[in-house]
Design a protein around this motif. Structure first.
Motif, PDB file in Angstrom:
ATOM      1  N   PRO A 109     -98.113  -9.054  41.970  1.00  0.00           N
ATOM      2  CA  PRO A 109     -98.815  -9.421  43.196  1.00  0.00           C
ATOM      3  C   PRO A 109    -100.115  -8.641  43.331  1.00  0.00           C
ATOM      4  O   PRO A 109    -100.344  -7.668  42.604  1.00  0.00           O
ATOM      5  N   SER A 133     -98.254 -13.015  46.328  1.00  0.00           N
ATOM      6  CA  SER A 133     -97.132 -12.651  45.461  1.00  0.00           C
ATOM      7  C   SER A 133     -96.498 -13.927  44.962  1.00  0.00           C
ATOM      8  O   SER A 133     -96.021 -14.747  45.756  1.00  0.00           O
ATOM      9  N   ILE A 141     -89.856  -8.576  54.410  1.00  0.00           N
ATOM     10  CA  ILE A 141     -90.944  -8.221  53.483  1.00  0.00           C
ATOM     11  C   ILE A 141     -91.869  -7.189  54.121  1.00  0.00           C
ATOM     12  O   ILE A 141     -92.238  -6.185  53.497  1.00  0.00           O
ATOM     13  N   TYR A 198     -93.184  -6.941  48.401  1.00  0.00           N
ATOM     14  CA  TYR A 198     -93.253  -8.399  48.341  1.00  0.00           C
ATOM     15  C   TYR A 198     -91.939  -9.007  47.862  1.00  0.00           C
ATOM     16  O   TYR A 198     -91.634 -10.152  48.186  1.00  0.00           O
ATOM     17  N   VAL A 253     -96.582  -3.637  49.584  1.00  0.00           N
ATOM     18  CA  VAL A 253     -97.587  -4.325  50.380  1.00  0.00           C
ATOM     19  C   VAL A 253     -98.827  -3.459  50.592  1.00  0.00           C
ATOM     20  O   VAL A 253     -99.953  -3.942  50.551  1.00  0.00           O
ATOM     21  N   MET A 280    -100.597 -13.738  54.239  1.00  0.00           N
ATOM     22  CA  MET A 280     -99.723 -13.448  53.099  1.00  0.00           C
ATOM     23  C   MET A 280     -99.257 -14.768  52.494  1.00  0.00           C
ATOM     24  O   MET A 280     -98.604 -15.571  53.162  1.00  0.00           O
ATOM     25  N   ILE A 313     -96.992 -16.540  49.742  1.00  0.00           N
ATOM     26  CA  ILE A 313     -95.860 -16.390  48.832  1.00  0.00           C
ATOM     27  C   ILE A 313     -95.318 -17.784  48.535  1.00  0.00           C
ATOM     28  O   ILE A 313     -94.573 -18.352  49.334  1.00  0.00           O
TER      29      ILE A 313
END
Length: 651
Positions: free
Chosen positions: A470, A483, A513, A519, A569, A577, A579
């Motif tokens: 990430p 990530s 998270i 992550y 993080v 963020m 993901i």
């Protein structure tokens, strides 16, 4: 059969409450619960698994779909029994006779948890709305959605960004509307994989517990104003103490295909606190919790017998601080936005069907970016050339020119042949960020965390930037974290609803998270993300023959434990963020952080023509002193979550 109110409440907590649920639906769920000797939570898990792995849709909760779920659960259970009873050398023959159309994840796999629409519309072949006397087990029909139609929006009151309106102008005269800064140390990702040492891994896992202990002590004081003392939970105590440790399963042979419950959780201490001992947890005195393997927790309780730690309270870890700006920075960024806002397109692979290397849909999308969408930034997550693609596994690379096929010496050149020309078609004014996947054939690392792609050897243009997985970067005032490992699908919780615990699975996992500051906080990680191999991987533990390993596919989290600090993080909470997950697209705002899952651009498990997925367009408005909150230090909170809009589109 009558269903009591307590059972109705439990079903509503898991599936989402709805006044339209009929008694027949409740009775069917009760029937599944008793038939398969499982809990309502297990039925919900199987319902989610059926939606993701078989139906590829967000189905309504009705009698017809619950009947199909019953067959799905029976097939899953049969698949699990074959694993445990069939010798390794006979598995290959057994697989031939099985109906592979019904191969699915083992009983207990946990995809998404969210409130669904539960309109009890009974399906019937004649379309009358009444349940049919003969269940229809055929695949449910799915309405056709046109490409690039909007599916869902978060913060629809925020103005949609105009994008790069100067895209067609001369580059020397137009204004560059963004400033991008990488927020990672690239040199730390230049490590060699598959060299994990036991002591190094133990040090990293211990450090996670010790760091969480320090964070809690710094943020929390005792009633006397003194730092709270952390004690060893394994020692007998007749009074309540505070402790910190890692949630672990009760069995060392645990894998993610097995189900956990509140009686199968242990707490693992650090070597400093409790010499690494483990002790079972008693959770009967608390309600409203969410635990998973690898989670670092702060608990209050006592150990009266010396054999079990009785938990009386669970303390959340301190939240990450939010980013702030000075008055000068606000004015600087407002000028950079140039009154058009920031427009970001987020995609996640694969970009071709699993049965082919046809990237024409992805190539057409690049043209649409040039002519219509005109974003400032495009974030593309792998896999690009998927190791699980049938063409890659068989070596049958589809090329019209036989001479070109002979000149392809490795998979890097396959990327150069199929992917690089697509990015070269994109306007050079549009910035592109590539994030690798553990399933990428051209990735330097096959484990997580991953180093960047080799941009020069892959022939990528200058406007394409390669970032590790990430990583995070800032574009103007917005800190974007990426990530590319599917934590939302992999994580399995022991969950009990309560006042401080959301019933929305996506919210809970995002909260984990941010509080765990990693992550991918799950440990141990997943073995394999592919549902096709889950009925075969038991041979790895029974001594498999080479013929049994032919169809084993790459996948799983592949955690590089000594380098897990690279997956943290950071000291500041990200503003956005990203993901990606194989689950349905979603966007959530948790503690001021906008979390986005764009979904897969192409649903590679479907046949061609029915493989369209989704992508996201993020619009961010320029900051303004009038709309920002000022802190005590005369700084301004960025409040990106209040000026960010997320639109999901059908690809």
């Amino acid at each position: 059969m009558t269903v009591d109110n307590e059972f109705r409440k439990e079903v509503s907590n898991r599936f989402g409450s709805s006044s339209s649920l009929t008694d027949e639906v409740y009775e069917k769920i009760e029937e599944l619960k008793s038939t398969f000797n499982c809990s309502v939570e297990d039925v919900f898990v199987q319902w989610e698994a059926y939606n993701v792995t078989e139906a590829f849709d967000d189905l309504e909760l009705n009698i017809g779909n619950l009947s199909r779920l019953a067959q799905f659960m029976q097939t899953s259970l049969s698949s699990k029994n074959i694993k445990t009873t069939t010798p390794a050398r006979k598995l290959k023959d057994a697989r031939v006779t099985r109906n592979l159309n019904h191969a699915s994840s083992p009983l207990g796999a946990t995809p998404t948890h969210k409130k669904r629409k539960t309109e009890a519309v009974a399906s019937s072949p004649n379309g009358s709305g009444a349940p049919s006397s003969v269940p229809d087990y055929s695949s449910p029909t799915k309405p056709t959605v046109e490409s690039h139609t909007i599916l869902e929006t978060l913060n629809d009151t925020v103005r949609l960004s105009e994008g790069y309106v100067q895209l067609q102008e001369d580059a020397s005269t137009s204004i560059k509307p963004f400033l991008m800064i990488a927020n990672y140390d690239a040199a730390k990702y230049k490590f060699r994989t598959m060299q994990m040492k036991l002591l190094e891994s133990a040090d990293v896992l211990d450090e996670q517990i010790d760091n969480a202990t320090q964070l809690f002590q710094d943020a929390t004081k005792s009633p006397e104003g003194e730092p709270i003392q952390i004690s060893n939970p394994c020692l007998p105590s007749q009074f309540e103490v505070y402790t910190c440790g890692r949630i672990v399963p009760d069995s060392p042979a645990y894998n993610l295909s097995q189900s956990l419950n509140k009686s199968s959780l242990y707490l693992e201490t650090s070597r400093f606190t409790g010499i690494g001992q483990r002790i079972p947890l008693d959770l009967t005195q608390i309600s409203g919790y969410s635990f998973f393997p690898g989670q670092i927790v702060i608990l209050k309780g006592k150990n009266p017998s010396g054999s079990t730690f009785v938990v009386s309270e669970v303390f959340p870890l301190p939240n990450l601080p939010s980013g702030e700006m000075t008055r000068e920075e606000v004015n600087q960024y407002k000028e950079l936005y140039h009154q058009t806002g920031l427009k970001i397109v987020v995609l996640s692979g694969p970009y071709s069907n699993s049965h082919s290397l046809d990237f024409s849909k992805f190539e057409s999308f690049m043209i649409k970016l040039n002519d219509e969408i005109m974003p400032h930034l495009v974030i593309c997550h792998g896999p690009f050339i998927d190791l699980n693609n049938e063409c890659i596994k068989s070596g049958s690379i589809p090329l019209e020119d036989d001479n070109s096929k002979q000149n392809l010496r490795n998979l890097d050149e396959v990327f150069t042949k199929f992917i690089s020309p697509i990015f070269k078609r994109l306007n050079s004014r549009i910035l592109v960020v590539l994030i690798p996947s553990v399933r990428d054939s051209v990735a330097t690392h096959c484990s997580y965390p991953q180093d960047v792609f080799d941009r020069k050897s892959l022939g990528l243009p200058k406007n394409v930037h390669v970032h590790p997985n990430p990583s995070s970067f800032s574009i103007n005032d917005v800190l974007i974290a990426n990530s590319n490992l599917d934590i939302f699908k992999d994580i399995k919780e022991v969950f009990s609803p309560g006042d401080n615990v959301s019933s929305d699975r996506f919210l809970r996992v995002t909260k984990h998270i941010l509080q765990q500051r990693r992550y991918y906080p799950l440990f141990p990680g997943s073995k394999n993300n592919s549902r096709f191999v889950q009925h075969k991987d038991s041979t790895l533990f029974d001594g498999a023959l080479a013929t049994d390993l032919v169809d084993i596919q790459p996948g799983g989290s592949n955690l590089e434990v000594p380098y897990l600090p690279l997956t943290e993080v950071g000291e500041i909470a990200p503003d956005i963020m990203v993901i990606p997950s194989e689950l349905k697209y979603f966007a959530r705002i948790v503690d001021g952080v906008v979390t986005v899952n764009p979904g897969s651009y192409i649903k590679h498990l479907n046949e061609k023509g029915n493989d369209s997925g989704s992508y996201a367009i993020i619009s961010v408005e320029a900051p303004s002193l009038d709309s920002l909150e000022e802190s005590e230090d005369s700084l301004f909170f960025k409040l990106v979550d209040k000026r960010t809009r997320v639109d999901f589109y059908h690809s």
